[in-house]
Design a protein around this motif. Structure first.
Motif, mmCIF file in Angstrom:
data_model
loop_
_atom_site.group_PDB
_atom_site.id
_atom_site.type_symbol
_atom_site.label_atom_id
_atom_site.label_comp_id
_atom_site.label_asym_id
_atom_site.label_seq_id
_atom_site.Cartn_x
_atom_site.Cartn_y
_atom_site.Cartn_z
ATOM 1 N N VAL A 46 0.857 -1.189 0.000
ATOM 2 C CA VAL A 46 0.000 0.000 0.000
ATOM 3 C C VAL A 46 0.891 1.236 0.000
ATOM 4 O O VAL A 46 1.798 1.355 0.837
ATOM 5 C CB VAL A 46 -0.922 0.016 1.242
ATOM 6 N N ALA A 47 0.669 2.141 -0.920
ATOM 7 C CA ALA A 47 1.454 3.376 -0.982
ATOM 8 C C ALA A 47 1.199 4.217 0.269
ATOM 9 O O ALA A 47 0.091 4.249 0.787
ATOM 10 C CB ALA A 47 1.083 4.171 -2.228
ATOM 11 N N GLU A 48 2.231 4.912 0.754
ATOM 12 C CA GLU A 48 2.070 5.710 1.971
ATOM 13 C C GLU A 48 1.383 7.041 1.687
ATOM 14 O O GLU A 48 0.500 7.450 2.426
ATOM 15 C CB GLU A 48 3.437 5.948 2.625
ATOM 16 N N THR A 49 1.778 7.719 0.613
ATOM 17 C CA THR A 49 1.182 9.027 0.301
ATOM 18 C C THR A 49 0.955 9.165 -1.196
ATOM 19 O O THR A 49 1.745 9.801 -1.915
ATOM 20 C CB THR A 49 2.097 10.171 0.797
ATOM 21 N N PRO A 50 -0.129 8.588 -1.728
ATOM 22 C CA PRO A 50 -0.445 8.778 -3.148
ATOM 23 C C PRO A 50 -0.724 10.261 -3.431
ATOM 24 O O PRO A 50 -1.255 10.973 -2.567
ATOM 25 C CB PRO A 50 -1.719 7.944 -3.343
ATOM 26 N N PHE A 51 -0.366 10.705 -4.614
ATOM 27 C CA PHE A 51 -0.635 12.109 -4.946
ATOM 28 C C PHE A 51 -0.852 12.266 -6.446
ATOM 29 O O PHE A 51 -0.451 11.420 -7.255
ATOM 30 C CB PHE A 51 0.529 13.002 -4.494
ATOM 31 N N TYR A 52 -1.504 13.379 -6.772
ATOM 32 C CA TYR A 52 -1.624 13.785 -8.175
ATOM 33 C C TYR A 52 -1.147 15.225 -8.252
ATOM 34 O O TYR A 52 -1.612 16.098 -7.504
ATOM 35 C CB TYR A 52 -3.076 13.680 -8.662
ATOM 36 N N LEU A 53 -0.207 15.503 -9.142
ATOM 37 C CA LEU A 53 0.401 16.821 -9.240
ATOM 38 C C LEU A 53 0.355 17.311 -10.677
ATOM 39 O O LEU A 53 0.827 16.618 -11.580
ATOM 40 C CB LEU A 53 1.866 16.751 -8.758
ATOM 41 N N THR A 54 -0.230 18.491 -10.875
ATOM 42 C CA THR A 54 -0.216 19.080 -12.217
ATOM 43 C C THR A 54 1.169 19.675 -12.477
ATOM 44 O O THR A 54 1.864 20.099 -11.552
ATOM 45 C CB THR A 54 -1.277 20.182 -12.372
ATOM 46 N N ARG A 55 1.567 19.707 -13.731
ATOM 47 C CA ARG A 55 2.905 20.180 -14.072
ATOM 48 C C ARG A 55 3.025 21.692 -13.895
ATOM 49 O O ARG A 55 2.050 22.428 -14.029
ATOM 50 C CB ARG A 55 3.242 19.803 -15.511
ATOM 51 N N GLN A 56 4.235 22.150 -13.625
ATOM 52 C CA GLN A 56 4.473 23.587 -13.506
ATOM 53 C C GLN A 56 4.209 24.285 -14.836
ATOM 54 O O GLN A 56 3.815 25.453 -14.869
ATOM 55 C CB GLN A 56 5.919 23.834 -13.045
ATOM 56 N N LYS B 129 -1.564 20.250 -6.191
ATOM 57 C CA LYS B 129 -1.247 18.912 -5.690
ATOM 58 C C LYS B 129 -2.338 18.408 -4.754
ATOM 59 O O LYS B 129 -2.693 19.071 -3.785
ATOM 60 C CB LYS B 129 0.091 18.929 -4.943
ATOM 61 N N ILE B 130 -2.866 17.234 -5.090
ATOM 62 C CA ILE B 130 -3.797 16.537 -4.203
ATOM 63 C C ILE B 130 -3.083 15.299 -3.691
ATOM 64 O O ILE B 130 -2.596 14.487 -4.484
ATOM 65 C CB ILE B 130 -5.090 16.139 -4.942
ATOM 66 N N SER B 131 -2.981 15.166 -2.385
ATOM 67 C CA SER B 131 -2.263 14.032 -1.807
ATOM 68 C C SER B 131 -2.937 13.596 -0.518
ATOM 69 O O SER B 131 -3.697 14.349 0.089
ATOM 70 C CB SER B 131 -0.798 14.413 -1.528
ATOM 71 N N GLY B 132 -2.653 12.376 -0.122
ATOM 72 C CA GLY B 132 -3.238 11.858 1.110
ATOM 73 C C GLY B 132 -2.340 10.817 1.751
ATOM 74 O O GLY B 132 -1.933 9.857 1.097
ATOM 75 N N GLU B 133 -2.007 11.031 3.020
ATOM 76 C CA GLU B 133 -1.258 10.026 3.779
ATOM 77 C C GLU B 133 -2.285 9.015 4.297
ATOM 78 O O GLU B 133 -2.831 9.163 5.390
ATOM 79 C CB GLU B 133 -0.505 10.695 4.927
ATOM 80 N N ILE B 134 -2.558 8.013 3.493
ATOM 81 C CA ILE B 134 -3.731 7.150 3.694
ATOM 82 C C ILE B 134 -3.470 6.096 4.777
ATOM 83 O O ILE B 134 -3.372 4.912 4.511
ATOM 84 C CB ILE B 134 -4.165 6.487 2.368
ATOM 85 N N THR B 135 -3.388 6.584 6.008
ATOM 86 C CA THR B 135 -3.111 5.706 7.137
ATOM 87 C C THR B 135 -4.390 5.424 7.924
ATOM 88 O O THR B 135 -5.319 6.237 7.912
ATOM 89 C CB THR B 135 -2.087 6.351 8.085
ATOM 90 N N PRO B 136 -4.448 4.304 8.629
ATOM 91 C CA PRO B 136 -5.640 3.990 9.421
ATOM 92 C C PRO B 136 -5.875 4.977 10.555
ATOM 93 O O PRO B 136 -7.022 5.285 10.890
ATOM 94 C CB PRO B 136 -5.361 2.577 9.953
ATOM 95 N N GLU B 137 -4.775 5.500 11.165
ATOM 96 C CA GLU B 137 -4.964 6.419 12.294
ATOM 97 C C GLU B 137 -5.630 7.720 11.862
ATOM 98 O O GLU B 137 -6.444 8.286 12.600
ATOM 99 C CB GLU B 137 -3.645 6.704 13.014
ATOM 100 N N TYR B 138 -5.333 8.204 10.647
ATOM 101 C CA TYR B 138 -5.975 9.434 10.182
ATOM 102 C C TYR B 138 -7.462 9.214 9.903
ATOM 103 O O TYR B 138 -8.296 10.065 10.205
ATOM 104 C CB TYR B 138 -5.277 9.969 8.928
#
Length: 681
Positions: free
Chosen positions: A191-201, A210-219
């Motif tokens: 399982v990835a720790e922090t998936p993200f999507y980032l538009t180019r500069q 940038k949309i990202s999420g530290e997809i952990t159970p505790e959060y």
């Protein structure tokens, strides 16, 4: 008033039970040492810490009752004593290594064991002392409005363990799911720790969003516990930072200007050196990640200003409640001699005399001890007075913040930045400027950081105690013991980690902290800010943007502090919390449609809350275990050998790997949703 009357703790005030015992203090101190050492490592390595209260409570239930025959109130004392280590460790590691990075080389001499020990004990004691008169105001009077997610979760864990049966089963089922998920995420990296999507500069319409999420159970668990409204306001602040401010500044501000700001703040060594936050390329004058570069260059300063203003506004709103609480405490002192028998066991706090004389004693210690920076007693006494003043402010603010989003997300660095600014301005106003006064500013900031961190943990502990029916006085004593014991070992740990390797010594490096091995990001920032302000070279414009952003939120009827925290924290933190809050909202909506009515107490012990509690506990325990494993050479080799991230990324591609992680997170969310809809047996 009716809400306070209807609340009943798990153990009634009339029941006398073993609580503050030698075995509970010793076990709590041991766990405080263990978790404190782990958090020193985490704070120096990544600028993060792991909450200890819930893991310790789970351990106390599983081991304490089985092998030591502990009661629920003894288990509560165990987690209360142990939690002091985690909070003090974060405060120490976030600030005191800054002595190594100040302008004068002599400042590094203050980074010694005795100075660290003294500042850690004073800061830890202060955080607990100043929470004594605030307990009734924040924990009791606002029981329904301040959820204190980790404290509530910890109380529920203790109750579930005592009740056994279905209650314990649901909580431990959640813990097991979170633990298994964390192994897949933090050890084998399926399982990835922090998936993200980032538009180019180079994107003309929406650069570096940038949309990202530290997809952990505790959060996810924290989000479910705090609910949809608070979680929504939090993530709204993150959306403003990452999808409004950062794309706008990425488009308007040249890369060289961003890089120069990062150099100024200490996040980049120089304009001609590759690396730093955002991955600066000195040859092409570009960043690998513009969003991260802009965030550390500008947004954190804006967020610090917003958190400062939101905290002050919150404090002003809280003053009437605090005044009532203090008056009530004074009344209880006057009537103690004649009416002491009428005070319920669950309402007995340490006397306000302890707070007053204790605070004066701390000022006196700071003034006379030679290990504290300062040329004379007057300078040191002023430091002591400033510590008490800023402590009274930020202990209150910290307690309210953790009441909303939990200790794990307490932005104590934002409050410490505010302390640095306030102390520096006071020093400048009386003519104390230049490198000679930099260590004095760091001392004030360090003790406030430790006090604010410990106050947050103390608040969660007192909330747990309020829920289970503990004696506040006993908890407060346990917190003092925990602060002293853990400070002794935290100082040893941080000095041990600072020892350079043979290769470092050969290269002329005398401190491991500040290198790639232990970068100490928070401490580096504090030192940079102190140097910038003392040399009168800080960009105040960003701070003022944050201040008036908080004011605008208040005018819009939104609680500015929650929004400001969202602005300051990465979106990767607030987004998964918002997912947990959204699940809670969907459950509430479904129950409302089905005309299912539950009392607050029933909701706390409902399957959803208990499972969410397990998610928080399991994720936190796994985080600490991974920290221990990665803290050794063999552990790092083991983690590198078992990771599957590279092979899965090759097979599915990077986006496919991220999508797989999101699907796992969604599956865990679906499980939480379905379990929350089940009736408790």
């Amino acid at each position: 008033m009716s809400e306070k009357k209807t609340f009943r703790p798990f153990i009634a005030p009339e029941i006398i039970m073993k609580e503050l015992t030698i075995k509970s203090i010793l076990l709590g101190s041991f766990f405080g040492v263990v978790f404190g050492a782990a958090n020193v490592y985490l704070a120096l390595k990544a600028g993060l810490t792991v909450s200890a209260s819930i893991p310790i409570a789970v351990i106390a239930i599983t081991l304490g009752r089985k092998f030591f025959k502990t009661t629920i109130l003894e288990n509560n004392i165990i987690q209360t004593t142990g939690s002091a280590g985690e909070s003090i460790a974060s405060g120490v590691a976030f600030t005191l290594p800054g002595f190594l990075f100040l302008t004068s080389p002599d400042s590094a001499s203050y980074f010694n064991y005795l100075t660290i020990l003294i500042l850690a004990i004073v800061g830890g004691m202060l955080g607990t002392l100043l929470m004594i008169p605030l307990r009734k105001a924040l924990i009791v009077n606002e029981h329904e409005t301040l959820p204190y997610p980790e404290g509530t979760a910890c109380g529920d864990v203790l109750k579930a363990g005592e009740k056994g049966g279905d209650f314990a089963k649901t909580a431990f089922w959640g813990l097991g799911v979170a633990f298994a998920y964390a192994i897949l995420q933090k050890i084998v990296h399926i399982v990835a720790e922090t998936p993200f999507y980032l538009t180019r500069q180079a994107n003309k319409f929406f650069p570096s969003a940038k949309i990202s999420g530290e997809i952990t159970p505790e959060y996810m668990g924290v989000g479910y516990i705090i609910g949809p409204r608070i979680a929504g306001v939090l993530v709204a602040g993150g959306v403003l930072s990452w999808l409004v401010f950062i794309p706008l500044l990425s488009f308007l501000v040249p890369a060289d200007t961003v890089a120069a700001q990062l150099v100024k703040l200490g996040y980049l060594k120089s304009m001609t050196t590759d690396g730093g936050k955002g991955g600066w390329n000195a040859a092409t004058h570009t960043f690998n990640d513009y969003s991260a570069a802009v965030y550390y260059a500008f947004i954190r300063l804006i967020g610090a200003g917003a958190v400062t203003a939101g905290g002050v506004i919150t404090l002003i709103k809280t003053i009437p409640t605090i005044v009532k609480s203090v008056k009530g405490s004074f009344s209880s002192i006057k009537n103690a001699g004649t009416q002491s028998g009428e005070v319920l066991r669950t309402e007995k706090d340490l006397s306000l005399k302890v707070v007053g004389f204790g605070s004066l004693a701390l000022i006196a210690l700071i003034a006379v001890l030679p290990q504290v920076p300062g040329d004379n007693i007057f300078q040191k006494a002023l430091i002591g007075v400033l510590v008490i003043i800023f402590g009274a402010l930020f202990v209150t603010v910290s307690s309210r913040i953790v009441g909303l989003i939990g200790s794990s997300n307490n932005p104590i660095s934002g409050m410490t930045i505010a302390t640095v600014m306030g102390t520096s301005l006071i020093f400048l106003s009386i003519g104390w400027s230049g490198k000679a006064y930099e260590p004095l500013v760091l001392v004030v900031a360090g003790m406030i950081c430790i006090a604010a961190a410990n106050a947050g943990a103390t608040s969660q502990d007192l909330k747990s105690g309020y829920i289970v029916g503990a004696t506040p006085k006993n908890q407060q004593i346990a917190l003092f013991v925990g602060a002293i014991v853990s400070s002794i070992v935290i100082g040893i740990t941080i000095k041990f980690l600072d020892k350079p390797s043979a290769d470092m010594v050969a290269q002329g490096i005398h401190h491991a902290i500040g290198t790639e091995q232990y970068p100490g990001p928070q401490a580096t920032l504090m030192a940079t800010l102190i140097k910038g302000i003392q040399s009168q070279n800080l960009d105040w414009q960003y701070v003022f943007v944050g201040i008036f952003l908080a004011v605008v939120m208040e005018f819009c009827g939104i609680k500015s502090l929650s929004f400001a925290i969202g602005v300051y924290l990465p979106l990767s933190t607030t987004l998964p919390i918002a997912v947990g809050g959204a699940i809670k909202g969907l459950v509430e909506r479904k129950k409302k449609k089905a005309h299912i009515v539950t009392t607050p107490e029933e909701e706390e012990l409902g399957k959803g809350s208990l499972f969410a509690t397990g998610l928080v506990a399991g994720g936190a325990i796994a985080g600490v275990i991974v920290a221990f494993i990665s803290g050794s050479e063999w552990g790092n080799k083991f983690l590198n050998n078992v990771t599957m991230e590279g092979s899965i990324s090759q097979w599915l591609g990077t986006n496919g790997y991220y999508l797989l992680g999101v699907l796992f997170f969604a599956a865990m969310g679906w499980m939480l949703y379905k379990i929350a809809l089940k009736k408790s047996e």
